[in-house]
Design an enzyme around this catalytic site. Structure first.
Site, PDB file in Angstrom:
ATOM      1  N   HIS A 100     -18.512  -1.897 -12.992  1.00 29.32           N
ATOM      2  CA  HIS A 100     -17.563  -2.003 -13.685  1.00 29.32           C
ATOM      3  C   HIS A 100     -17.089  -0.884 -14.514  1.00 29.32           C
ATOM      4  O   HIS A 100     -17.819  -0.051 -14.869  1.00 29.32           O
ATOM      5  CB  HIS A 100     -17.722  -3.136 -14.802  1.00 29.32           C
ATOM      6  CG  HIS A 100     -16.697  -3.359 -15.731  1.00 29.32           C
ATOM      7  ND1 HIS A 100     -15.442  -4.251 -15.439  1.00 29.32           N
ATOM      8  CD2 HIS A 100     -16.666  -2.919 -17.171  1.00 29.32           C
ATOM      9  CE1 HIS A 100     -14.724  -4.209 -16.452  1.00 29.32           C
ATOM     10  NE2 HIS A 100     -15.094  -3.461 -17.505  1.00 29.32           N
ATOM     11  N   ILE A 158       2.873   0.156  12.975  1.00 29.02           N
ATOM     12  CA  ILE A 158       3.475   1.530  13.275  1.00 29.02           C
ATOM     13  C   ILE A 158       4.706   1.462  12.459  1.00 29.02           C
ATOM     14  O   ILE A 158       5.272   2.365  11.573  1.00 29.02           O
ATOM     15  CB  ILE A 158       3.528   2.022  14.469  1.00 29.02           C
ATOM     16  CG1 ILE A 158       2.129   2.096  14.951  1.00 29.02           C
ATOM     17  CG2 ILE A 158       4.365   3.146  14.706  1.00 29.02           C
ATOM     18  CD1 ILE A 158       1.945   2.424  16.564  1.00 29.02           C
TER      19      ILE A 158
END
Ligand code: FAD
Ligand code: AMP
Length: 474
Positions: free
Chosen positions: A453, A194
């Site tokens: 790809h 956090i």
């Protein structure tokens, strides 16, 4: 008295998901929730939707766009001058997202016929719950009876006496999601998930961010190689990270906070315009009457459960942040589904070994399974394959070349034991590791899988090839 098959207490990602799944399985289900939003209305969604995962990601995305426009767009030939950040607009955009999503849960409850009991629940015993209306409705407290109970009361920010939140200068994560201007000097206590996410938001918007962390190592739960790369990147982005710095006290006046801390050089002091206390979260059983009702709790306040999430009573279950295990929304939700299915007489599946973790810094940090350090300390023999994003065509095209993928597989069986990613969109990429591990897959399975790809996921393919020394592009 109304009688239910299941009453779920708490409507965070653990509770609301459990309630919906119970109702789908034909159980008469109610969910008790007492959260009141900033505009004074009762809301569903718990920490995750109201003050956690969703609002923090909204701010991370807004600040990422701003930072990109300011500092990276020019590399693509896009020249923008005079970009400014309207902080109040960013905050109200976040609030709108939260509202849309929390109202979405209302819709799901209606669709699935989950009854929302608005108010605060207190256990009377293993079958009865008292509900005190949270709103000023003048309604009396009522009691409901149920065959099963699911406790999903979540967690709250951990408080420390050395830095008490005043909601103005010293705030917790909830306060840090609604600053109305960019603090010039921002202090953060705790370099955990956090602290780093909120630090990234305000750093990108122009705060000078200092993070004070008591532990000597950066992100000690993360694979060391990945943590080292991440620390380098965050420092380069401007985060001033002090490790081994234990905060001992705070002071100041109406405008600024003085923070006292101790590190290897002795007593130190720093002054900030705002201070965020992000030292972790604690289980929330306040006013639940769990102990009084006979539920076992551990020394840290978590409700004790068995491997089926049953508490001291077999018909009373507990899930999510209020029990052991990672404090993550998806862990809470999966336990919610598993418990609902067990109540309905099914087996309920939950694999704690394949819970993904993500830290939404940029680049993102994501992992599943064991770190290299854990494997070493457990004496497990392993192979490593790694691939840096700098060698990925797609990462180059995106101008996002920082980071790497690392795969750890069992030396004998080649089964994947851990996948660790520091890089662009790591939060999405890690799912490939999770799925492979869920299927008990091997590095060879990934190496034989054709990846499109050019994609970032080719880095995973290459790392899998690398486990056996067959990487092509490095
Ligand atoms: P909670 O979401 O805390 O919900 C508990 C609910 O129970 C609350 O709505 C509460 O009002 C209610 N309740 C409590 N007691 C009672 C009672 N007696 N009667 C009635 N209702 C009651 N996790 C992630 O996986 N990914 C992230 O990106 C992520 N980011 C985060 C960012 C921040 C800033 C914070 C604070 C947390 C983040 N988390 C994240 C953690 C995540 O929010 C929690 O793990 C998740 O919300 C836990 O779900 P839960 O259902 O157990 O509890
Ligand atoms: P997390 O549990 O991931 O949210 O991380 C919280 C972090 O806060 C941990 O790394 C703790 O070591 C750190 N922390 C806790 N108390 C203090 C303190 N008094 N001073 C500095 N860091 C602290």
């Amino acid at each position: 008295m109304t009688k239910y098959d299941v009453v779920v207490i708490g409507a965070g990602p653990g509770g609301y998901v459990a309630a919906i799944r119970c109702a789908q399985l034909g159980l008469k289900t109610a969910c008790v929730e007492n959260w009141i939003s900033d505009d004074g209305n009762p809301v569903l969604g718990g920490t995750c939707l109201n003050v956690g995962c969703i609002p923090s990601k909204a701010l991370l995305d807004s600040s990422h766009h701003y930072h990109h426009i300011k500092h990276e767009a020019a590399e693509h030939g896009i020249n923008i001058s005079g970009a400014t950040m309207d902080v109040n607009k960013m905050i109200s955009r976040k609030a709108k997202i939260v509202k849309t999503l929390t109202q979405g849960i209302n819709g799901l409850f209606k669709k699935n016929q989950v009854e929302w009991l608005k108010g605060k629940a207190r256990l009377i015993d293993a079958h009865q719950i008292e509900i005190t209306p949270s709103h000023d409705t003048h309604d009396e407290a009522s009691v409901v009876e149920t065959a099963h109970i699911v406790i999903a009361t979540g967690s709250v920010p951990t408080r420390i006496p050395s830095a008490q939140c005043d909601g103005k200068l010293i705030v917790d994560s909830t306060g840090a999601l609604k600053f109305n201007e960019v603090p010039k000097r921002l202090g953060i206590i705790g370099a955990g998930v956090i602290g780093l996410e909120l630090g990234s938001v305000w750093n990108r918007l122009g705060s000078k961010v200092t993070v004070l962390e008591a532990l000597p190592n950066f992100l000690s739960a993360v694979d060391k190689q990945i943590a080292t790369e991440a620390e380098k990147a965050l420092v380069q982005q401007g985060l001033d990270i002090h490790l081994g710095a234990r905060v001992t006290g705070t002071g100041g006046n109406n405008h600024e906070v003085t923070v006292n801390f101790e590190d290897e050089n002795g007593k130190q002091q720093m002054v900030f315009d705002k201070l965020i206390v992000a030292v972790g979260r604690s289980p929330n059983t306040f006013g639940l009457g769990a102990k009084e009702a006979g539920l076992e709790m551990d020394e840290r306040g978590f409700i004790v459960i068995n491997d089926k999430c049953q508490t001291s009573y077999e018909n009373v279950y507990a899930i999510g942040d209020v029990v052991r295990g990672p404090m993550l929304a998806h862990k809470a939700s999966e336990e919610g589904v598993a418990v609902a299915e067990r109540i309905a007489g099914k087996s309920g599946h939950m694999n704690y070994d394949t819970i993904p973790w993500v830290i939404y810094t940029w680049p993102e940090i994501a992992w599943v399974g064991k770190t290299e350090e854990q494997l070493k300390s457990e004496g497990i023999e392993y192979n490593v394959g790694a691939f840096p994003f700098i060698a990925s065509g797609r990462a180059r095209a995106m101008a996002e070349t920082n980071g790497l993928v690392k795969i750890l597989s069992d030396k004998q069986s080649d089964r994947i034991l851990g996948m660790h990613i520091f890089g662009p969109n790591a939060s999405e990429l890690i799912t490939e590791g999770v799925v492979t591990m869920e299927f008990d897959g091997s590095a060879e399975d990934l190496a034989r899988t054709i990846h499109a790809h050019p994609t970032l996921s080719e880095a995973i393919h290459e790392a899998a090839l690398g486990v056996d020394g067959r990487t092509i592009h490095i």
